[in-house]
Scaffold this motif. Structure first.
Motif, PDB file in Angstrom:
ATOM      1  N   GLY A  54       0.378  -1.430  -0.001  1.00  0.00           N
ATOM      2  CA  GLY A  54       0.226   0.032   0.042  1.00  0.00           C
ATOM      3  C   GLY A  54       0.769   1.160   0.014  1.00  0.00           C
ATOM      4  O   GLY A  54       2.140   1.360  -0.031  1.00  0.00           O
ATOM      5  N   ARG A 288      -7.225  -2.868 -10.763  1.00  0.00           N
ATOM      6  CA  ARG A 288      -7.771  -1.322 -10.044  1.00  0.00           C
ATOM      7  C   ARG A 288      -8.668  -1.609 -11.461  1.00  0.00           C
ATOM      8  O   ARG A 288     -10.169  -0.811 -11.795  1.00  0.00           O
ATOM      9  N   LYS A 357     -15.086   1.821  -5.077  1.00  0.00           N
ATOM     10  CA  LYS A 357     -15.859   1.851  -3.814  1.00  0.00           C
ATOM     11  C   LYS A 357     -15.745   3.907  -3.379  1.00  0.00           C
ATOM     12  O   LYS A 357     -16.506   4.146  -2.358  1.00  0.00           O
ATOM     13  N   THR A 361     -10.260   5.705  -5.474  1.00  0.00           N
ATOM     14  CA  THR A 361     -10.458   4.681  -6.138  1.00  0.00           C
ATOM     15  C   THR A 361     -11.209   4.392  -7.565  1.00  0.00           C
ATOM     16  O   THR A 361     -10.518   3.883  -8.115  1.00  0.00           O
ATOM     17  N   LYS A 405      -5.396  -8.859   1.742  1.00  0.00           N
ATOM     18  CA  LYS A 405      -4.940  -7.560   1.161  1.00  0.00           C
ATOM     19  C   LYS A 405      -6.385  -6.641   1.687  1.00  0.00           C
ATOM     20  O   LYS A 405      -6.284  -5.840   2.168  1.00  0.00           O
ATOM     21  N   LEU A 406      -7.262  -6.877   1.031  1.00  0.00           N
ATOM     22  CA  LEU A 406      -8.380  -6.539   0.407  1.00  0.00           C
ATOM     23  C   LEU A 406      -8.931  -6.769   1.938  1.00  0.00           C
ATOM     24  O   LEU A 406      -9.568  -5.843   2.349  1.00  0.00           O
ATOM     25  N   GLN A 407      -9.298  -7.627   2.650  1.00  0.00           N
ATOM     26  CA  GLN A 407      -9.965  -8.405   4.117  1.00  0.00           C
ATOM     27  C   GLN A 407      -9.165  -6.821   5.289  1.00  0.00           C
ATOM     28  O   GLN A 407      -9.814  -7.135   5.946  1.00  0.00           O
ATOM     29  N   ARG A 408      -7.456  -6.576   5.178  1.00  0.00           N
ATOM     30  CA  ARG A 408      -7.480  -5.791   5.940  1.00  0.00           C
ATOM     31  C   ARG A 408      -7.205  -4.421   6.458  1.00  0.00           C
ATOM     32  O   ARG A 408      -7.272  -3.679   6.263  1.00  0.00           O
ATOM     33  N   MET A 409      -8.681  -4.494   4.622  1.00  0.00           N
ATOM     34  CA  MET A 409      -9.157  -3.242   4.335  1.00  0.00           C
ATOM     35  C   MET A 409      -9.666  -2.526   5.742  1.00  0.00           C
ATOM     36  O   MET A 409     -10.855  -3.270   6.478  1.00  0.00           O
ATOM     37  N   LYS A 411     -13.184  -0.883   7.432  1.00  0.00           N
ATOM     38  CA  LYS A 411     -14.028  -1.044   7.703  1.00  0.00           C
ATOM     39  C   LYS A 411     -15.084   0.113   6.896  1.00  0.00           C
ATOM     40  O   LYS A 411     -14.273   1.366   7.488  1.00  0.00           O
TER      41      LYS A 411
END
Length: 676
Positions: A54, A288, A357, A361, A405-409, A411
Motif C-alpha cells: 500500500g 484496479r 468504492k 479509487t 490485503k483486501l480483508q485488511r482494509m 471497514k
C-alpha cells in the motif's frame, strides 16, 4: 532519528513518485540497505528498508517502510521450495522484521532484499511497460540497451522473481537494471543518487526509442471525432446515472469521468475495440481496472434512448463474460468472485467512466487505464501489444495474498459510496450537514448561491475526491439543472438530496409585501420543488433508491407571530415531503423532513437580520435570542446546526431504511409544535 540512507531513500521515492512518467499512483516500490545499531546487542546489524504494502511513492514517509534484518531475509533462500510456496514466503517476511511499527512487507520484498545492491527501484513507467508488453520485447530491449539493461521473462511477483533478478545482477555486473516482461522495470545502484539516475535513464531511453522509431498512428485512423466539450459534458451527465446504476449491480460504486486527450484520441481511432479487448497487462493496472473494460460500440451521435438500450445489453454481456472468466480459472482455493460489473466503461466521442468504492479509487482506476492506453500506444508503435495471458491475470486478481490485503482494509464508513447534494451549504445548518455527511463517508456537493462560501466549505471538508462546490440559485430552473449535471459528472450521480437553502423576513401581516412573500416562497417552496424534481430524474435513472431530506421548521406546524410568509413557505415544504414520499416510494426513494427550532448560533439566516427581527418580536436582546428559544423548550437546551446535521445522518444512514414521509422535530421539545 531517521537513518541517513533512509532519508535518501524517502527523498528519491518522493521525486520519482511525483512524476507520472516514472510510475503510476501507488505503484512500484523502492528500497535501501544499510548498517544500523541493534538496540539489543548494541552491535551492527544489516537492514533492508523497503516500501511496504500500500501507499504511494510520491507521498512515502518512514512509517510506510518495512524494516527487515537482511541476514534473516537472505536466509529464506535456503528454505524456499519453489513457486508453489510463494505465499508461504510472504508470511515468512514477518519473521524478518526489525522492531515494531512500519508497513507490512509487500510481495516485492524479495526483489529488493536478494539483489546485491544498496539501493533498488521497481517502477511502472508507461514507456518501460510498452517494452515489457511488446511481442518482441526481449529483442527490443537488446537493441535499445545492449548489455546495459537485461530482459526478464514474465513471472508473477514473488520470491522466485527476486531470485531471477538477483541472478541476472550477478551474471551481468555491467547491467544497471532489467525490463520485467509484462510488468515494468527494476534498476539499482550503489548509492541512492546512482539508483535514481539508472531508473530515469531506462525510462528516458525507452521513451526516446518509441518517439524516434515508433509508428506515428499505432491506433489507426480516426473514425469518431470527439464531441465538443460542452456537448461532451452534457452527454456524460446524461449517461453517468445509468452507467453508475449498472456498475453498482453487485455493490454500490462512486464514479469518475475522464475526457483527457489520450482517452479521447484512443476512442476516436479504429483499433480501440480490438486493443481494449486484449486487456491491460501490468498487475497494478488490471487489479484496479479489471481484465478489460466495457466498450460502447456506437458512435457518439446515436440518440440517447438507443445508447441506453445498448449499454444495458453490453453490461449484461460483460457480466456473463466475467463470470465465465472466473469459472474458467477458479479452483477450490480461489476466493469468491468479487463482482462482475465493469470498473471502466469507454464511450467513443465522450470519454471514460470509471468506478470504485470511493471517489479516489474510481479516479485512480481511470489513471491506471490511461497508463494502459499509453502502454498500448507505445507497444503498438514499436511492435505488437501482447499482454500477459488471461490465466496469469486471474492468478493475480484472485491471489490469496491479494484477498488478504483486501480483508485488511478498514471497514467502510456508514455513508461510503453515497453522494450528497446539499443546498445552502455555504454556511450555518447546510454547512454542518455537509461536514457531517462527509465525515461519515459521503461524497458531498456543496451547493450555495454564494460561490466563495461554497468553495471555502468544500475546501475545508477535503479535496475534490470528497467535496466539490457548485454555485446555484435554487429559484432558477436552469441553474439547478446545471448544478445537478456538475454533481453527476463529479461523482457519477447523486443519492442524498438535502433541501436546506432558505431565508426569512420577519414582519407582521400588514407589513409583509408581495415581494417578501414571493422571495421566501421562491427560495424554499419553489426551490425545494425544483431541486427535488431535478434530483429525482437522476435517482430514478440510477435505480439505486436514495433519500431526499427537507430542512423544514417547527414553524411549519407552529403558529408564531409576525411570520406569515416564512411559516407558510415552510408548511409548503412540509407537505412536499408527504407528497413526494408517496410518489417516489416506488423507486426506492425515501423523503423525510426535519423541523428545527430557531438555530441561532452559526446560522446564516439569523446573522443576516432575521435574528434581530425575531429578538424584537420577543422583546429580548439579539445576543440572548438563543437562550430565549432554549428556555421555552421542554429540555431547556439551545438547538445548534450540529443537532440538525445529526438528524439528517440518522435519517439517511440506514437504520431507518423503512421510514419515509416522516418529520423529525429537532427543537428541544416545543410542545406547541408537537406533530398530531
Amino acid at each position: 532519528m531517521t537513518h541517513p540512507e533512509v532519508q535518501h531513500l524517502l527523498d528519491r521515492s518522493n521525486r520519482l513518485g511525483a512524476d507520472p512518467r516514472n510510475t503510476n499512483y501507488a505503484g512500484g516500490n523502492t528500497s535501501c540497505k544499510a548498517t544500523a545499531t541493534d538496540p539489543v546487542t548494541n552491535g551492527d546489524v544489516e537492514l533492508l528498508w523497503v516500501k511496504g504494502s500500500g501507499g504511494d511513492l510520491g507521498t512515502l514517509k518512514e512509517s510506510g517502510l518495512a524494516a527487515l534484518r537482511l541476514d534473516r531475509m537472505r536466509a529464506l533462500v535456503d528454505v524456499y521450495q519453489g513457486v508453489d510456496t510463494e505465499d508461504d514466503m510472504v508470511a515468512a517476511f514477518d519473521f524478518c522484521l526489525h522492531g515494531k511499527g512500519g508497513a507490512a512487507p509487500s510481495i516485492d520484498t524479495a526483489m529488493h532484499g536478494l539483489v546485491d545492491a544498496a539501493h533498488v527501484d521497481h517502477l511502472h513507467p508507461d514507456a518501460g511497460i510498452a517494452f515489457a508488453t511488446a511481442a518482441d520485447g526481449e529483442a527490443l530491449t537488446k537493441e535499445c540497451f545492449g548489455e546495459r539493461v537485461a530482459w526478464v521473462p514474465w513471472r508473477r511477483p514473488g520470491f522466485q522473481l527476486g531470485l531471477d533478478i538477483a541472478r541476472i545482477r550477478r551474471e551481468h555486473p555491467e547491467a544497471i537494471g532489467v525490463i520485467l516482461g509484462g510488468h515494468g522495470i527494476t534498476a539499482w545502484g550503489a548509492t541512492s543518487e546512482e539508483c535514481e539516475a539508472h531508473s530515469l535513464e531506462i525510462i528516458r531511453w525507452c521513451q526516446t526509442y518509441i518517439d524516434e522509431r515508433g509508428r506515428p498512428d499505432p491506433f489507426g485512423a480516426v473514425v469518431h471525432e470527439p464531441l465538443e466539450e460542452v456537448e461532451r459534458r452534457r452527454r456524460a451527465a446524461a449517461l453517468f446515472p445509468l452507467l453508475r446504476g449498472l456498475a453498482s449491480t453487485d455493490k454500490p460504486q462512486v464514479g469518475h469521468f475522464t475526457d483527457s486527450h489520450p482517452v479521447l484520441d484512443f476512442l476516436a481511432r479504429e483499433r480501440h475495440p480490438e486493443l481494449a479487448a486484449l486487456g491491460t497487462s501490468c498487475p497494478d493496472h488490471f487489479l484496479r481496472t479489471k481484465v478489460r473494460p466495457l466498450v460502447l460500440d456506437l458512435p457518439p451521435d446515436v440518440p440517447l434512448d438507443q445508447t441506453y438500450e445498448r449499454l444495458r445489453e453490453l453490461h449484461a454481456a460483460y457480466r456473463d463474460d466475467y463470470r465465465a472468466y472466473y469459472e474458467r480459472y477458479a479452483d477450490e482455493s480461489s476466493p469468491a468472485m468479487r463482482g462482475a460489473d465493469p470498473a471502466i466503461v469507454l464511450v467513443p466521442g465522450v470519454g471514460m467512466f470509471s468506478f470504485g468504492k470511493d471517489k479516489q479509487t474510481a479516479r485512480v482506476a481511470a489513471e491506471f487505464y490511461t497508463n494502459a492506453i499509453n502502454v498500448m500506444r507505445g507497444a503498438e508503435a514499436i511492435s505488437t501489444y501482447q499482454p500477459i495471458e488471461e490465466r496469469e491475470k486471474f492468478r493475480i486478481e484472485y491471489w490469496q495474498l491479494e484477498e488478504a490485503k483486501l480483508q485488511r482494509m478498514p471497514k467502510p464508513k456508514p455513508l461510503a459510496t453515497r453522494i450528497a447534494f446539499v443546498t445552502g451549504a455555504g454556511s450555518g445548518i447546510g454547512r454542518a450537514i455537509a461536514e457531517r455527511l462527509a465525515a461519515e463517508g459521503a461524497c458531498v456537493v456543496v451547493a450555495d448561491l454564494n460561490a466563495e462560501a461554497a468553495a471555502t466549505v468544500a475546501a475545508e471538508i477535503g479535496n475534490a475526491d470528497v467535496a466539490v462546490p457548485v454555485t446555484v440559485d435554487v429559484t432558477n430552473e436552469e441553474q439547478i439543472d446545471e448544478a445537478l449535471r456538475q454533481a453527476v459528472v463529479a461523482f457519477g450521480g447523486v443519492d442524498l438530496i438535502v433541501n436546506n437553502a432558505g431565508l426569512s423576513i420577519s414582519k407582521p401581516l400588514l407589513e409583509t409585501t408581495l415581494a417578501d412573500w414571493d422571495l421566501q416562497h421562491d427560495v424554499m417552496a419553489r426551490g425545494s420543488f425544483l431541486v427535488s424534481r431535478a434530483a429525482a430524474r437522476v435517482l430514478i435513472e440510477q435505480e439505486l433508491g436514495g433519500d431526499i431530506v427537507y430542512i423544514s421548521s417547527k414553524n411549519s406546524v407552529f403558529a408564531g407571530p409576525n411570520n406569515v410568509a416564512y411559516s407558510a413557505a415552510k408548511a409548503d415544504q412540509a407537505h412536499q415531503v408527504r407528497l413526494l414520499a408517496a410518489e417516489l416510494g416506488q423507486f426506492g426513494v425515501r423523503v423525510n423532513g426535519i423541523n428545527p427550532d430557531g438555530v441561532v448560533k452559526g446560522s446564516g439566516i439569523f446573522a443576516s437580520g432575521w435574528g434581530a427581527q425575531r429578538a424584537a418580536v420577543y422583546g429580548v436582546p439579539e445576543e440572548k435570542l438563543g437562550e430565549y428559544y432554549a428556555q421555552r423548550t421542554l429540555l431547556k437546551k439551545e438547538v445548534l446546526p450540529s443537532h440538525v446535521a445529526a438528524a439528517v445522518f440518522a435519517l439517511v444512514a440506514g437504520d431507518l431504511a423503512q421510514t419515509t414521509g416522516l418529520h423529525v422535530p429537532v427543537d428541544s421539545g416545543v410542545a406547541a409544535a408537537f406533530l398530531r
